[in-house]
Design a protein around this motif. Structure first.
Motif, short mmCIF file in Angstrom:
data_model
loop_
_atom_site.label_atom_id
_atom_site.label_comp_id
_atom_site.label_asym_id
_atom_site.label_seq_id
_atom_site.Cartn_x
_atom_site.Cartn_y
_atom_site.Cartn_z
N GLN A 1 49.97 29.75 29.80
CA GLN A 1 50.62 30.69 30.85
C GLN A 1 50.79 30.02 32.20
OE1 GLN A 1 48.46 34.22 32.33
NE2 GLN A 1 50.37 35.46 31.72
N ILE B 1 54.05 33.38 29.64
CA ILE B 1 53.57 32.55 28.86
C ILE B 1 54.54 31.43 28.56
CG2 ILE B 1 53.12 32.43 26.40
CD1 ILE B 1 52.14 35.20 26.71
N VAL C 1 47.18 29.39 23.58
CA VAL C 1 48.11 30.08 24.68
C VAL C 1 48.08 29.58 25.93
CG1 VAL C 1 48.72 32.50 25.42
CG2 VAL C 1 47.84 32.12 23.02
#
Length: 211
Positions: free
Chosen positions: A56, A61, A54
């Protein structure tokens, strides 16, 4: 109502999402090289589909990647954002990872986190349409093309799906061939099949609970 129409019903909430309004308003020519000199923080967690990365930016995101190999995920991130400043997310990313993993395990719950979605005007139209396909449903590439007013652009729709950086959040796994067969998926055909099976099972459970 035929299957194509049913599958292409757009969620009013998504259509009115201010995150999309700001994304669509951006001119790619002004953005220039997407994410140039942008600081992107990232971390890797685990879900039922393997490892998940993930990432960001300061806007939200910008990447959710899936693979079995965490090192490959990092290399993919470097390839995807060659002009960005990539920084390890650290301990503060634990909650973010947990929320994204929970969403991957149950996409129907939605992801209540800001997204940083950048691409060409055409890609934006495709990705917005994809987010309107409900969990448990599918749509064909040609149906998406017709929906966005470009009926001869099914192949371009497929290319937009292929460059999507937000697995599950922009659900390109819900796009299939016109005959219903599964086609390619950036994060592997088996993951696409698993996601669709999971969503169909969750939808069946919801219907039973509501009966």
């Amino acid at each position: 109502m035929n299957a194509s129409t049913k599958n292409m019903q757009l969620s009013t909430a998504i259509a009115n999402d201010p995150r999309w309004a700001s994304a669509v308003a951006r001119d790619p020519k002004v953005d220039g090289k997407f994410y140039c000199n942008v600081e992107i923080r990232f971390a890797i967690g685990k879900c039922s589909l393997g490892a998940t990365l993930v990432a960001q930016s300061n806007r939200g995101i910008c990447a959710i990647f899936l693979d079995d190999d965490p090192e490959k995920l990092v290399h993919d991130l470097e390839d995807q954002f060659p002009r960005a400043n990539l920084v390890g997310g650290g301990a503060q990313f634990e909650q973010l990872i947990a929320e994204v993993v929970s969403f991957i395990e149950a996409p129907s719950i939605g992801l209540n986190l800001p997204l940083d979605i950048r691409g060409t005007a055409f890609q934006q139209r495709v990705w917005r349409a994809l987010r309107g396909i409900p969990a448990g449903s599918t749509a064909s590439y040609s149906a998406i093309a017709r929906h966005i007013g470009a009926p001869k652009s099914a192949r371009a729709v497929a290319r937009a799906c292929a460059v999507n950086t937000l697995a599950v959040a922009i659900p390109c796994h819900r796009v299939v061939r016109s005959n219903g067969n599964l086609s390619g998926y950036r994060w592997g055909l088996e993951r696409k099949r698993a996601l669709l099976k999971k969503e169909a099972k969750d939808l069946e459970f919801i219907h039973k609970c509501q009966a």
